[in-house]
Scaffold this active site. Sequence first.
Site, PDB file in Angstrom:
ATOM      1  N   ASP A  49      -3.680 -19.193  16.721  1.00 43.75           N
ATOM      2  CA  ASP A  49      -3.702 -17.733  16.612  1.00 43.75           C
ATOM      3  C   ASP A  49      -4.255 -17.386  15.226  1.00 43.75           C
ATOM      4  OD1 ASP A  49      -3.114 -15.041  17.174  1.00 43.75           O
ATOM      5  OD2 ASP A  49      -1.199 -15.198  16.147  1.00 43.75           O
ATOM      6  N   LYS A  50      -4.630 -16.124  15.013  1.00 45.62           N
ATOM      7  CA  LYS A  50      -5.146 -15.733  13.693  1.00 45.62           C
ATOM      8  C   LYS A  50      -4.083 -15.018  12.870  1.00 45.62           C
ATOM      9  CE  LYS A  50      -7.413 -11.928  13.159  1.00 45.62           C
ATOM     10  NZ  LYS A  50      -6.612 -11.222  12.112  1.00 45.62           N
ATOM     11  N   GLU A  78      -7.637  -0.293   7.249  1.00 41.19           N
ATOM     12  CA  GLU A  78      -7.606   1.137   6.946  1.00 41.19           C
ATOM     13  C   GLU A  78      -6.481   1.471   5.971  1.00 41.19           C
ATOM     14  OE1 GLU A  78      -7.615   3.258  10.751  1.00 41.19           O
ATOM     15  OE2 GLU A  78      -9.753   3.523  10.406  1.00 41.19           O
ATOM     16  N   LYS A 112     -18.076  -0.817  17.522  1.00 38.82           N
ATOM     17  CA  LYS A 112     -17.912  -1.432  16.192  1.00 38.82           C
ATOM     18  C   LYS A 112     -17.881  -0.389  15.063  1.00 38.82           C
ATOM     19  CE  LYS A 112     -20.187  -5.785  17.465  1.00 38.82           C
ATOM     20  NZ  LYS A 112     -20.441  -5.437  18.847  1.00 38.82           N
ATOM     21  N   LYS A 171     -17.567   5.274   9.715  1.00 39.25           N
ATOM     22  CA  LYS A 171     -17.566   3.960   9.053  1.00 39.25           C
ATOM     23  C   LYS A 171     -17.539   2.898  10.143  1.00 39.25           C
ATOM     24  CE  LYS A 171     -12.611   3.321   8.552  1.00 39.25           C
ATOM     25  NZ  LYS A 171     -11.440   3.610   7.765  1.00 39.25           N
ATOM     26  N   THR A 189     -16.400  -6.242   5.438  1.00 38.85           N
ATOM     27  CA  THR A 189     -17.202  -5.109   4.960  1.00 38.85           C
ATOM     28  C   THR A 189     -17.164  -3.945   5.945  1.00 38.85           C
ATOM     29  OG1 THR A 189     -19.164  -6.093   5.965  1.00 38.85           O
ATOM     30  CG2 THR A 189     -18.769  -6.574   3.645  1.00 38.85           C
ATOM     31  N   GLY A 207      -6.021 -11.746  19.413  1.00 40.70           N
ATOM     32  CA  GLY A 207      -6.107 -10.445  20.076  1.00 40.70           C
ATOM     33  C   GLY A 207      -6.830  -9.421  19.224  1.00 40.70           C
ATOM     34  N   ASP A 216       1.875 -15.475  21.804  1.00 41.76           N
ATOM     35  CA  ASP A 216       1.380 -16.860  21.778  1.00 41.76           C
ATOM     36  C   ASP A 216       2.237 -17.813  22.614  1.00 41.76           C
ATOM     37  OD1 ASP A 216      -0.636 -16.183  19.865  1.00 41.76           O
ATOM     38  OD2 ASP A 216       0.909 -16.204  18.314  1.00 41.76           O
TER      39      ASP A 216
END
EC number: 7.6.2.1
Length: 946
Positions: free
Chosen positions: A267-268, A390, A437, A456, A486, A566, A677
């Site tokens: 997982d991240k 954000e 995006k 943005k 970025t 996810g 997970d």
Amino acid sequence: MNMVRCSLDLPGSSYPQPSASQVAETTGMPPHWLLFKLFVKNQRIPSDMVFLRTSEKAGSCFIRTDQLDGETDWKLKVAVSCTQRLPALGDLFSISAYVYAQKPQLDIHSFEGTFTREDSDPPIHESLSIENTLWASTIVASGTVIGVVIYTGKETRSVMNTSSPKNKVGLLDLELNRLTKALFLALVALSVVMVTLQGFVGPWYRNLFRFLLLFSYIIPISLRVNLDMGKAVYGWMMMKDENIPGTVVRTSTIPEELGRLVYLLTDKTGTLTQNEMVFKRLHLGTVSYGADTMDEIQSHIRDSYSQMHSQAGGNSAGSTPPRKAQSSAPKVRKSVSSRIHEAVKAIVLCHNVTPVYESRAGVSGETEFAEADQDFSDENRTYQASSPDEVALVQWTESVGLTLVSRDLTSMQLKTPGGQVLSFCILQLFPFTSESKRMGIIVRDESTAEITFYMKGADVAMSTIVQYNDWLEEECGNMAREGLRTLVVAKKSLTEEQYQDFESRYTQAKLSMHDRTLKVAAVIESLEREMELLCLTGVEDQLQADVRPTLEMLRNAGIKVWMLTGDKLETATCVAQSSRLVPRTQDTHIFRRVTSRGEAHLELNAFRRKHDCALVISGESLEVCLKYYEHEFMELACQCPAVVCCRCSPTQKACIVTLLQQHTGRRTCAIGDGGNDVSMIQAADCGIGIEGKEGRQASLAADFSVTQFRHIGRLLMVHGRNSYKRSAALGQFVMHRGLIISTMQAVFSSVFYFASVPLYQGFLMVGYATIYTMFPVFSLVLDQDVKPEMAMLYPELYKDLTKGRSLSFKTFLIWVLISIYQGGILMYGALVLFESEFVHVVAISFTALVLTELLMVALTIRTWHWLMVVAEFLSLGCYVSSLAFLNEYFGIGRVSFGAFLDFTFITTVTFLWKVSAITVVSCLPLYVLKYLRRKLSPPSYCKLTS
């Protein structure tokens, strides 16, 4: 689509309810009585609902979704405006309305439906999307919410995305099972050969069963006991390792799997990253500001607002520099101060962040409007948003002087360095999607009535939208190489007429039930032309400690790492590069979004032409590829050095693990830290859970639990290696122990005309498998071929383990030949050397057998431990002492009926040298062969240890 008519059913309510016949009459279908449910802060939502009403003035609330999608950020949910506008809660009972919802689906990121109120003129139609839903397993984070239940039980998103756990069996156990089956066939074959050589005389079938019993020691019954005890020891060692504190082993069946892994699926959020964002850089094209020059921005902002305040006399403090300068931006070069002011203002306005103020203690959260009792001081303010990027941006604007103090669905207030409050009206908000995006917002400055469209997004999406420039692409590349995420920020001024035209077209597109997404996107795109580029921001996602060296170690060990998250595609790609999951020099192929078989075919062909590049794919495209081209996709993906799958649902994660197992036959490991997970962890051959911010759900469901990602390196390289090597040696030695005594029995029976007579009495056989040899054989669980430091320094050694050479049919046959040779030497040696004292053949052969086993353990050991030496001498002492009171067992049954052990005989030099000679002949050749092999063809670890 399912059309469901809703009734309010609150405990103790006295409001009138429509009758079932009335509902059936108006809908033409059976009535579906659905509950309206009310939840307060920190309550878990038990079913999937449409969000109707909240106590928050803004008409929105936050929910936590960490157990659904693994993301720790709060998500903003919006109540249906029609029901939120009702004057009082009780008015919900008096309206006639229905919800039109799509049938239950797996996708947790999408929802389509409509809300219709029939008792108004004309009827009110309102579109429902994902932001109007509250999925089960999420938690209310602010205010109180009332929703109507649309899916329950097995139809909820969270239940549809879970899978039932399976019983895990290690690869080593399966290999030993195959070898045990081979030994069983050998047992039957040997028994049949003996009966055949007897000539099938008399009741041959009785003799067959007697031989089966005599040779039954070929089947290593003690193997299971030894291995299970060994696995328990391995688990204890892992939990006691000071280098990986907090590790918990929750299974005692698969520690060897840690030494056989080829694919690691991780997982991240919370696993590779801490999910803590820090603002690092602001680039304006000609000038760049880093962490050490933020004070300059702060002074520019302060000067800019104080100057504007003095010019306007305080009436128009929120206005930007004169509009003429903006309209002719390409021609007139603005000052750095004004450019910074515009950039910071754009950043503080263009987002989906809401400031949250905690209620004062003792205030009930169930009141209709609790905000009156809240503390609006700076210290009490926290920011919440669906993206931590954000929050980092808004926190940064606060640090430089421009603060977001409040926000609801229609307005936003900012506080300047001088303490003035600027008000902006939110006209439209376009949330971020993985397809677009980018996100946008249209606001009206209430002091000047100017309408501005801020946007943005990722550089790939924004580069075609902004006006021509020559620095954006280069600077984005520079920031990406630093591991920064970025965002390009741009703006466009709109006239009132332009906005009114846009609004009418946008509202029409949103009410469409067919191709709604495409129509809405087309309307928004009509605005996204020739926007003024303001700045480029760089935010760093803090990685977990030592993630980069750990991933590099795994890569060097031959383990392919796949990241299943996810999160959004851009975020996942950025983290993959900053964590070095995808090295800087590695090409990356971003699999474009596909929705049909034809598109998937074309994209797969394009991917096939690329060699040695990492793959990044979204869950939606993955679903299409697996539906039509499962085999081809898995074949290509398995060749990639790294794969990143983003926007993965929990079910997709588990599906990928299962497909890897089916297509490659290799061992997989899944690691994660959230409830989303769990399915992946349970599907993998080996599941590792991390105790993190998202709770202990993954940790409790996993086979192994660790506190940090970096502990995986030692868990695999050291403990996985040792567990596999030790179990392989232990398993084969236990088989050898049974084979050697069965060989002696076969030789003995052959010499005595194939008589089915036991060589050793029952107690000797029990003692042979327990007190005489158990301690030295079991001490193999302490053996290690390389030191832990060496295994960590040279992860390449791990590659050899995945080939399974420590336990294979080749090594098994070698041990079978050793057993046959030693069994034959021991029995024939006893018969040849003791021809005249034949009655002592049992004592002689058994003594040589025990000595041979102890020497063979010593031969197998690669690194001596003091407990091994103790075990060797303890076993030898037990045997010698047992000779004193077990002498009646050292006869040969009926052949030497009444024979007893002769103490005077076993103390003679003749007995001792002849036993020694037999033992030396059985063991010395093996020692010589081992020495020659280590000299002529040493294993890889020998070169390092020397």
